[in-house]
Design a protein around this motif. Structure first.
Motif, mmCIF file in Angstrom:
data_model
loop_
_atom_site.group_PDB
_atom_site.id
_atom_site.type_symbol
_atom_site.label_atom_id
_atom_site.label_comp_id
_atom_site.label_asym_id
_atom_site.label_seq_id
_atom_site.Cartn_x
_atom_site.Cartn_y
_atom_site.Cartn_z
ATOM 1 N N ILE A 134 1.996 -4.193 -26.280
ATOM 2 C CA ILE A 134 0.703 -3.564 -26.073
ATOM 3 C C ILE A 134 0.405 -2.586 -27.193
ATOM 4 C CG2 ILE A 134 -0.630 -2.057 -24.560
ATOM 5 C CD1 ILE A 134 -0.371 -4.844 -23.499
ATOM 6 N N LEU A 194 -2.771 -2.800 -29.686
ATOM 7 C CA LEU A 194 -3.704 -1.677 -29.701
ATOM 8 C C LEU A 194 -3.895 -1.155 -31.123
ATOM 9 C CD1 LEU A 194 -2.949 0.587 -26.580
ATOM 10 C CD2 LEU A 194 -5.160 -0.374 -27.248
ATOM 11 N N PHE A 227 -3.273 7.053 -27.807
ATOM 12 C CA PHE A 227 -3.041 5.950 -26.874
ATOM 13 C C PHE A 227 -1.546 5.940 -26.577
ATOM 14 C CE2 PHE A 227 -6.963 4.699 -28.994
ATOM 15 C CZ PHE A 227 -7.729 4.268 -27.935
ATOM 16 N N ALA A 276 1.378 4.340 -25.079
ATOM 17 C CA ALA A 276 1.897 3.073 -24.566
ATOM 18 C C ALA A 276 3.413 3.054 -24.473
ATOM 19 C CB ALA A 276 1.417 1.919 -25.458
ATOM 20 N N ASN A 331 -3.515 7.051 -21.194
ATOM 21 C CA ASN A 331 -2.176 6.709 -20.720
ATOM 22 C C ASN A 331 -2.186 5.280 -20.187
ATOM 23 O OD1 ASN A 331 0.484 6.907 -19.490
ATOM 24 N ND2 ASN A 331 -0.596 7.228 -17.540
ATOM 25 N N ILE A 332 -1.315 4.424 -20.726
ATOM 26 C CA ILE A 332 -1.232 3.033 -20.277
ATOM 27 C C ILE A 332 -0.340 2.968 -19.042
ATOM 28 C CG2 ILE A 332 -0.680 0.670 -20.918
ATOM 29 C CD1 ILE A 332 -2.917 1.925 -22.547
ATOM 30 N N SER A 333 -0.927 2.551 -17.919
ATOM 31 C CA SER A 333 -0.190 2.490 -16.659
ATOM 32 C C SER A 333 -0.018 1.034 -16.229
ATOM 33 C CB SER A 333 -0.913 3.313 -15.589
ATOM 34 O OG SER A 333 -0.124 3.431 -14.417
ATOM 35 N N THR A 334 0.347 0.833 -14.969
ATOM 36 C CA THR A 334 0.656 -0.506 -14.466
ATOM 37 C C THR A 334 0.180 -0.648 -13.033
ATOM 38 O OG1 THR A 334 2.470 -2.001 -13.848
ATOM 39 C CG2 THR A 334 2.962 0.341 -13.857
ATOM 40 N N SER A 336 -6.065 7.482 -17.429
ATOM 41 C CA SER A 336 -5.070 6.405 -17.376
ATOM 42 C C SER A 336 -5.770 5.076 -17.190
ATOM 43 C CB SER A 336 -4.081 6.627 -16.229
ATOM 44 O OG SER A 336 -3.367 7.833 -16.399
ATOM 45 N N ARG A 391 -4.894 1.192 -15.808
ATOM 46 C CA ARG A 391 -3.903 0.459 -15.015
ATOM 47 C C ARG A 391 -4.201 -1.038 -15.054
ATOM 48 N NH1 ARG A 391 -4.013 2.013 -8.797
ATOM 49 N NH2 ARG A 391 -3.424 4.061 -9.646
ATOM 50 N N CYS A 444 -5.911 -5.231 -24.286
ATOM 51 C CA CYS A 444 -6.160 -4.141 -25.235
ATOM 52 C C CYS A 444 -7.650 -3.910 -25.445
ATOM 53 C CB CYS A 444 -5.467 -4.428 -26.561
ATOM 54 S SG CYS A 444 -3.664 -4.350 -26.435
ATOM 55 N N VAL A 463 -8.665 -1.893 -22.552
ATOM 56 C CA VAL A 463 -8.148 -0.529 -22.672
ATOM 57 C C VAL A 463 -9.076 0.294 -23.557
ATOM 58 C CG1 VAL A 463 -6.305 0.860 -23.683
ATOM 59 C CG2 VAL A 463 -5.738 -1.049 -22.190
#
Length: 600
Positions: A285, A289, A353, A355, A396-399, A433, A435, A478, A481
């Protein structure tokens, strides 16, 4: 064409006068009528060149050409009608209203005859291919099906011979697509294919759902038919189909065929001319990005990772420079707060960013303290240094595993979301964030695992026959995002629309079919902390629409860093860290699981 269009005005005049006046006009009326026709012909020629009608603007006989022709005729009739009404009191109004329509019909009829004749000559002159194409049944009688039939008819050596069409719309049962008949509904696919001797099925639906694609694939596999798909619009140039773009059904088709549309202008406003930092830039990711951010022309793009080899690979893919001797590549572990803050102090990023994270669920179930150190404390360090140094925008890259978290990965990423929301409240800046679920083709993803198992001869291991996951491609994730970063507000958690969940066993079967190998699938059972079906929103969350149809906004409770809890060293040399999550997230049931042992 000019000669025919000029003749059309003369023929229209003759037809009108014959029907309306039986060709009995006074000498003055004849002069007025002939003057009108001469003026119309002159304007037709001049207007045809001005609008490029006679210079090849559109294909002869096409809808575009006839539309342009109609506009020109209407303009001529209005101009001449007004002029002759004023200048010639005896002017017949019928000439101004009826004759242009007759002239247009004659012009259009000539073009239609020419197009039919050319098509007939082309069919007569085309030689039969040396090797007949594979007999194919086309699923879908819409625009894509029409384009496909036209390409097959006009090709000197088509790869397929169309035996007919099927379509889910019952109103099309009498439709002919360039002479090929619609032979039944989609449900009749296998029966029609067998009756017509088809060996392949071409799915000519560019926006087919994953469920439809998988259903057609299953039926074709059972019937021994080859499945070929028309690629999604995003894979075609100007939405036009080409025969060499038809391809075998692959795993990416299981994700759905929608096209992600992003507002590049709005995204560029957040990035162009800014100093942008990407943490975890060596990952799947992070590296994508970085590539997409670079295209938006930031003042400087900073790449941070603790893996020097991954960092080197990303840098090499961006500009071909593998020396790693410039300050835009930073070797740093986000667990080291002082090192992270030194980077922010020295390089002064304006947009971040984030990640960098540990993401493998079963590994973190075994070593929960590692997830705590990187995903929680590491994120806190990056947030603290960003806030202290005036970073304006933090993503913030979340899940999706942070929703109703049952695993160490999910709980640590949930804490990272809440920390980000707290720092947004403290700074008033756009700290948010994003997700999303699994990324197809990312390093260490299920595709890598399955392909490695297939290469070794199997078996391919799947946890459960009914387990499903959300998937996206890396570029699609991406892009969204970046779009989320542009439309998000401070403290938001933005959830990307992942389409419909996909059964993991279907992905495994598709990869096995692509490999051409005879490989078994075994089921190992769900692992500790793993869900049968992932969700994008927890039961307590209520999603709200945003300016982008594929992005939903939810709120999470803010969490101050001082409330994170304490790390308690265990006894012995293994120094097992017990993470105190009490009062922060729902307590996991302690029933002997790794999560229950490692976290409380």
């Amino acid at each position: 064409m000019i000669g025919w269009d000029a003749m059309a005005w003369v023929l229209a005049l003759g037809g009108f006068l014959l029907v309306r006046h039986e060709l009995t006009l006074s000498e003055r009326m004849w002069v007025i009528a002939m003057t009108y026709v001469a003026a119309a012909v002159a304007l037709q020629v001049v207007g045809g060149f001005v609008t490029h009608l006679y210079l090849g603007r559109s294909k002869v006989g096409s809808f575009d050409e006839v539309t342009s022709l109609g506009r020109l005729v209407v303009a001529i009739s209005v101009v001449l009608g007004a002029a002759f009404y004023i200048a010639a009191p005896l002017f017949s109004r019928g000439i101004a209203f009826i004759m242009p329509m007759l002239a247009f019909l004659i012009m259009a009829s000539g073009r239609w005859v020419l197009r039919v004749a050319r098509g007939s000559d082309r069919r007569k002159g085309s030689r039969l291919p040396e090797v007949p194409g594979v007999p194919a049944l086309v699923y879908g009688a819409g625009d894509a099906g029409h384009q496909l039939a036209g390409l097959v008819d006009s090709s000197d050596d088509p790869p397929y011979t169309i035996v007919g069409f099927v379509d889910d719309d019952p109103s099309l049962r009498f439709l002919r697509v360039r002479g090929y008949r619609v032979l039944g509904l989609g449900a009749d696919l296998v029966a029609v294919a067998r009756a017509k001797g088809a060996e392949a099925v071409v799915l000519a639906i560019t926006e087919a759902s994953p469920q439809l694609i998988q259903d057609v694939s299953d039926r074709c596999t059972e019937a021994g038919l080859e499945l070929v798909v028309v690629p999604p619009v995003r894979e075609m140039i100007a939405g036009r189909i080409e025969l060499d773009h038809l391809r075998a059904f692959n795993v990416a088709d299981l994700l759905g065929r929608r096209q992600v549309e992003t507002d590049l202008t709005e995204i560029a406003d957040r990035v162009t001319g800014k100093v942008v930092l990407v943490t975890g830039a060596g990952g799947s990711i992070g590296s994508e990005l970085a590539r997409q951010v670079q295209a938006l022309q930031p003042a400087k793009l900073l790449l941070l990772d603790r893996d020097e080899s991954a960092l080197h690979a990303t840098k090499l893919s961006l500009d071909g420079d593998g020396l790693l001797d410039t300050e835009d590549t930073v070797l740093c572990d986000i667990r080291d707060r002082e090192a992270v803050c030194a980077v922010f102090n020295r390089l002064a990023p304006e947009v971040v960013f984030h990640a960098a994270a540990l993401k493998h669920l079963p590994m973190l179930e075994r070593f929960p303290d590692e997830g705590w150190k990187t995903n929680v404390l590491g994120t806190r360090n990056v947030l603290e240094c960003a806030a202290t140094n005036g970073v304006q925008h933090f993503v913030n890259i979340s899940t999706d595993k942070a929703a109703d978290a049952t695993s160490v990965l999910g709980q640590t990423k949930r804490l990272a979301e809440r920390l980000t929301a707290w720092y947004a409240g403290q700074t008033g800046m756009r700290y948010l964030s994003v997700r999303f679920g699994n990324v197809l083709g990312s390093r260490g993803s299920v595709l890598d695992t399955f392909r490695a198992q297939i290469d070794r001869g199997g078996p391919v291991t799947v946890t459960d026959p009914e387990v499903t996951r959300f998937f996206m491609t890396i570029p699609e994730a991406c892009e969204l995002v970046l779009q989320a970063a542009a439309i998000g507000h401070p403290g938001d958690v933005l959830v990307l629309d992942m389409g419909e969940p996909v059964r993991i066993v279907d992905v495994a079967r598709r990869l096995i079919e692509e490999s051409g190998k005879d490989v078994d699938i075994t089921f190992s059972g769900l692992r500790e902390g793993e869900k049968l079906h992932e969700v994008l929103l927890s039961r307590a969350e209520r999603g709200r629409d945003t300016a982008h149809e594929l992005i939903t906004q939810v709120e999470v409770p803010r969490l101050a860093p001082k409330d994170l809890g304490t790390c308690l060293p265990g006894r012995g040399d293994d120094r097992d860290l017990h993470l105190d999550f009490s009062g922060i997230v729902p307590v996991l049931p302690s029933h002997g699981t790794a999560a229950g042992k490692g976290m409380r």
